[in-house]
Scaffold this motif. Structure first.
Motif, PDB file in Angstrom:
ATOM      1  N   VAL A 109       0.849  -1.186   0.000  1.00 42.98           N
ATOM      2  CA  VAL A 109       0.000   0.000   0.000  1.00 42.98           C
ATOM      3  C   VAL A 109       0.886   1.237   0.000  1.00 42.98           C
ATOM      4  O   VAL A 109       1.855   1.325   0.758  1.00 42.98           O
ATOM      5  N   PHE A 110       0.556   2.198  -0.863  1.00 43.96           N
ATOM      6  CA  PHE A 110       1.305   3.447  -0.965  1.00 43.96           C
ATOM      7  C   PHE A 110       0.332   4.622  -0.954  1.00 43.96           C
ATOM      8  O   PHE A 110      -0.863   4.460  -1.220  1.00 43.96           O
ATOM      9  N   THR A 111       0.860   5.804  -0.661  1.00 44.47           N
ATOM     10  CA  THR A 111       0.071   7.030  -0.718  1.00 44.47           C
ATOM     11  C   THR A 111       0.877   8.084  -1.466  1.00 44.47           C
ATOM     12  O   THR A 111       2.056   8.282  -1.162  1.00 44.47           O
ATOM     13  N   GLU A 112       0.252   8.724  -2.458  1.00 46.69           N
ATOM     14  CA  GLU A 112       0.907   9.801  -3.188  1.00 46.69           C
ATOM     15  C   GLU A 112      -0.095  10.898  -3.485  1.00 46.69           C
ATOM     16  O   GLU A 112      -1.279  10.622  -3.739  1.00 46.69           O
ATOM     17  N   ALA A 113       0.396  12.138  -3.445  1.00 49.84           N
ATOM     18  CA  ALA A 113      -0.454  13.260  -3.811  1.00 49.84           C
ATOM     19  C   ALA A 113      -0.927  13.090  -5.247  1.00 49.84           C
ATOM     20  O   ALA A 113      -0.146  12.756  -6.141  1.00 49.84           O
ATOM     21  N   GLY A 114      -2.204  13.301  -5.476  1.00 49.27           N
ATOM     22  CA  GLY A 114      -2.776  13.146  -6.804  1.00 49.27           C
ATOM     23  C   GLY A 114      -3.349  11.776  -7.061  1.00 49.27           C
ATOM     24  O   GLY A 114      -4.207  11.605  -7.931  1.00 49.27           O
ATOM     25  N   PHE A 115      -2.890  10.781  -6.319  1.00 44.80           N
ATOM     26  CA  PHE A 115      -3.388   9.416  -6.495  1.00 44.80           C
ATOM     27  C   PHE A 115      -4.004   8.853  -5.214  1.00 44.80           C
ATOM     28  O   PHE A 115      -4.633   7.801  -5.251  1.00 44.80           O
ATOM     29  N   GLY A 116      -3.804   9.543  -4.079  1.00 41.12           N
ATOM     30  CA  GLY A 116      -4.343   9.046  -2.826  1.00 41.12           C
ATOM     31  C   GLY A 116      -3.678   7.740  -2.433  1.00 41.12           C
ATOM     32  O   GLY A 116      -2.504   7.508  -2.697  1.00 41.12           O
TER      33      GLY A 116
END
Length: 711
Positions: free
Chosen positions: A495-502
């Protein structure tokens, strides 16, 4: 054992009447540029002597203006705790340079310890260039390295030694043998039984060689990754090119450092399998090349653990900074553990400190692993956060009001590729327990997973000195709870989190057949397979956003769970299939299904992992990396922040040879040599002895809101 004792006795007699030199190196870092234009530079060197520490290294100016010595000291940092055969010292020299033009420092004397090739005199040469870099407007920093005092390898165990060569400026680091014509070594002898991979800085033992010490006189260099210029106070300048574009690599490096050491070839062992007579590292031992960010004035700790079921591990050999403290404990059932702690001082601020270590038995030694400790200065800041722990993930919700002045685009997790997202009131991140740099610490009763939010000037940076903040968060699980699949060798969803993709994730699994209707049970890992069996692999993306597309850019196999392992085999690269046995079954945009035949590495490797680089894209963007597909030998381009994520590494494994394959492997020993070489050239991965690491954990729970102090 009698053979070993006879050899050891003969060796001790010989060293009593011969030289003391057993290794040496030097690195440097500019500290400051003074108002008068002079430059203060910190030099660190190590010397290893046979027996007691002799402090024989005396560094003199070889050519150029070497400035003046402002301060100097040398202290002993490590000793042989078994037979007292060696001692390692670290020297500190502070020089004030009146000129920023290149110069060289030299140390030389007699003699090396007794060695197979009869190398006698020794010479170390350090090339320093304090020109101002056009790419960063800063003075060049040399690579950092260190080396264990004693590297020991059984004669019949072909192995690979990964040298530490880390550059603080992000330059390409290159390792090579020294050249006598340049004064980089005295004898500059080389042994044909050893092969140096210069770009990877790995030393391979490829043939059986004589028992005894073998001397290595290497040079470490750094090259910019793009063309830059160095400018000097006298108005002159010079150009530095990437290593691949140099026609005279011997003179074009930014700096040159000596790295000299001896490898002791020991009598042969009855088995070269790791974890039996040769110690094997176990979690939570850090991986080779791991980087830790620590605060000056605050204690840093890490733990090492090794096992040798039929051997006695008596200690861990460590090469690191002064004042390193080693506490050894739990020496039971062939397992030894140690807690390593160190308090960085103010003079280590902004340094990259290397630490290398290995587990020791009387007859053998584990692989050498090395880590980098980046010493920084954090301001006293805090943040209020909720942390939610589940069986698979950690979720942090950070109150924006507690970190005013910081935007989420300048925050990331331990892994630089893992940025965060936000809403009106909170900065948010959800990560799996095996991604985004999450680290595991183990005690007798608990498992603790740790990560932290840090601030950076640019999300690609590894340090920052503006608006500094570090907010650690943890999830702790009791070993007395029920078993869950996360903590076995099987990898749960990433699981990852990135701005623009959540928040988004990837599931990497093996299946029983080409119809992909039955996933292999995670409880059966590590997987047992027969050579030539078909492996059925699925990588699936999960995202809350519509119209996304998965792209599997590369996949490789390696014997360790490390995507940067120096030993690897490319299955796919740059979106192109490299292995002849690969069959792509389907790619519907969010799931990629493929198969390949099982094979094995040449050599004594116990396990294999398959790791892949994956990207999630906006399916409607025709210019995204996902839309480009196979692009062999293409140059890296700047990613589109709005239409594609960072490249993320995911892995699964390990794979092990089925018990029935053991007989096949034994019979293969008598195969025709050319047949074995031909078969091995296409081999990658399946292995003989694997251990399943099973941890017990509690059912998911929520951690109450708390103030998380700075690191």
């Amino acid at each position: 054992m009698a053979l070993y004792e006879l050899w050891l006795f003969s060796f001790l007699i010989s060293v009593g009447t011969a030289g003391h030199m057993q290794g040496g190196l030097m690195t440097f870092m500019p500290i400051r540029k003074n108002p008068d234009g002079s430059i203060m530079v910190d030099f660190r060197y190590k010397e290893t002597s046979n027996g007691s520490c002799n402090h024989e290294h005396s560094w003199n100016c070889q050519n150029g203006d070497c400035g003046e010595v402002v301060d100097a000291a040398v202290v002993d940092v490590a000793r042989d705790t078994n037979l007292g055969q060696w001692c390692q010292s670290e020297g500190y020299i502070l020089r004030n340079l009146s000129s920023d033009k290149p110069f060289e420092l030299r140390a030389a004397d007699c003699c090396w310890i007794p060695n197979v090739l009869g190398t006698s005199n020794w010479q170390l040469l350090t090339h320093v260039d304090m020109g101002n870099r056009s790419d960063s407007s800063l003075l060049n920093r040399s690579p950092v390295t260190t080396m264990l005092s004693a590297i020991r390898v059984p004669q019949n165990c072909m192995t690979t030694i990964r040298l530490l060569a880390h550059d603080p400026d992000g330059d390409h680091v290159h390792c090579r043998f020294g050249q006598a014509a340049s004064g980089e070594c005295a004898s500059c002898s080389q042994n044909p039984a050893f092969r140096l991979s210069e770009n990877m800085c790995t030393l391979h033992i490829i043939n059986t060689t004589s028992i005894g010490a073998h001397v290595f006189e290497l040079v470490i260099e750094d090259f910019p990754k793009q063309m830059i210029s160095l400018t000097y106070e006298d108005g002159t300048s010079s150009v530095r090119l990437p290593f691949s574009q140099n026609t005279d690599n011997n003179t074009a490096a930014l700096s040159k450092l000596p790295l000299q050491f001896a490898i002791e070839i020991l009598p042969p062992l009855s088995t070269c399998d790791l974890g039996i007579l040769i110690p094997q590292f176990l979690p939570p031992t850090p991986s080779h090349g791991d980087m830790f960010h620590v605060t000056a004035g605050q204690e840093f700790q890490f733990h090492v653990k090794a096992q040798a079921t039929q051997g006695m591990i008596y200690d861990f050999q460590i090469s690191g900074p002064p004042n390193l403290i080693k506490h050894v404990y739990n020496n039971t059932s062939g397992i030894l553990q140690a807690r390593i702690s160190w308090m960085p001082e103010e003079r280590e601020l902004y340094h990259r400190i290397p630490i290398c270590y290995a587990a020791e038995t009387t007859e053998s030694q584990s692989e050498m692993r090395c880590i980098i400790v980046a010493v920084e200065r954090f301001h006293s800041r805090s943040g209020e956060a909720d942390v939610v722990c589940t069986e698979n993930t950690m979720t942090i919700s950070l109150n924006k009001s507690s970190i005013r002045g910081l935007h989420e685009s300048h925050l990331r997790l331990n892994d630089p590729s893992c940025t965060l997202t936000s809403n009106e009131s909170h900065v948010l991140a959800t990560v799996s327990l095996n991604s985004c740099g999450t680290q595991l610490e183990e005690t007798a009763t608990d498992l603790t997973f740790k990560n932290e939010i840090v601030s950076v000037d640019d999300i690609r940076d590894v340090i920052t000195r503006k608006h500094l903040i570090a907010i650690p968060f943890t999830c702790t699980y009791s070993k007395k709870g029920r078993i869950t699949s996360n903590f076995k060798s099987h990898k749960s969803a990433y699981v990852f989190t990135e701005a623009g993709f959540g928040s988004f994730g990837y599931v990497f699994e093996f299946y029983t057949s080409s119809n992909f209707s039955e996933m292999i049970d995670p409880n059966t890992y590590p997987l047992e397979v027969e050579l030539q069996d078909m492996l059925y692999i699925s990588i699936q993306a999960h995202s809350s956003l519509a119209n996304t597309k998965l792209f599997v850019e590369s996949c490789r196999a390696s014997p360790h769970d490390d995507p940067n392992d120096s030993i690897y085999y490319d299955i796919m690269k740059d979106g192109c299939i490299k292995d002849d046995t690969v069959v792509v079954y389907s790619h519907d945009g969010i799931e990629f299904r493929f198969g390949m035949k099982a094979f094995k590495f040449i050599g004594d490797f116990d396990q294999v992992y398959i790791s892949c680089t994956v990207i999630l894209c906006d399916a409607g963007d025709a210019d995204s990396r996902c839309a480009q597909g196979c692009t062999p030998n293409s140059a890296r381009r700047r990613r589109s922040l709005s239409s594609e994520t960072e490249r993320h590494y995911i892995s699964q494994g390990p794979l092990c040879a089925a018990k029935g394959a053991l007989g096949k492997r034994a019979s293969n020993v008598v195969m025709n040599t050319s047949t074995r070489v031909f078969a091995g050239a296409f081999a990658v991965a399946v292995l003989l002895l694997c251990g399943v690491l099973i941890y017990n954990v509690k059912r998911s729970r929520t951690v109450k809101q708390e103030t998380l102090l700075s690191f």
